[in-house]
Motif scaffolding. Sequence first.
Motif: not given
Length: 303
Positions: A225-240
Amino acid sequence: MEKKTSLPTQFRLAVAQRSTAECLGLFADALGLFRDRGIDFQLVAFETAAERGVQGLLSGEWDYIEIGITPLVRLRADGHDPAIVVGTTPVNTNFLMGRRDIGKIADLAGRRIGCLSLGGQTAAAARAVLSPHGIADAVKLVPLLTYSKIFDSIASGEIEGAILAGDIRFPGEVHHGMHVLADIGAVTGMPGTCVVTTRREIERNPGLARRVVRTYVDAVQAFKTRHEAAKSFLADLLRFDADTIERVYTHYRSVFQLMPRPSLPNIQIGIDEVARERPEAARITPGDLVEPRFLDEIERAAR
């Protein structure tokens, strides 16, 4: 929400691999969800791969780990007491990937496939998907511990294929010229990933286990449900790049279950696969590996 304790309870976690499926705890920590339940979150080890991950669990270096389910079957066969409390993904989300010149699975005969470790989920997935083609013994599995080393080995020609997590396959396609040969979960039904501790640890501190499980349920809800928070986390984790992160998020948003139960039928498939090499594992049932009481409590409270 539960009443906070005056002193936070220590939650010592390890993570077997850098992938979305095994980093829900890190996402929960990034959002402060453990803190909200009075839990002192500590990431003790990261990218352990399977053998080191279960070794640290048994020795008490960490009390919980996010890891694939298949290595836990071997752990139980060895007489230990792993207890799965959360099923982060019900079915295996790995993919068998080939280099540009590998057109089909049969072309991997006599070749080399990169995996994270020989005793873990990726190697078991490789054997399960290769066996129906009669080439499991004709392919060499190369343990490389991390996905970055797998990509380096593809580039250098050391390997011709690899087992990649559902999110890691996207840069494999875009940046390393790889392509999907098989969706392992769809083809084999092998089990997915989980949060596991030991029954001994649950007996020592059932209150912590209860709060940890509830926090993971909160984390799944937040991821969806917290789309932007999830995508920000994934960007930091995966660096894609942003486009790849969008694809990863869409994929795992559909994979994660609001009530993250491990799938007993898929665990049975994992048991059967291990039993091919370890006949004594055939005596294990999925229920031997799962502790469902905390998810049961949450489900009853929601009715």
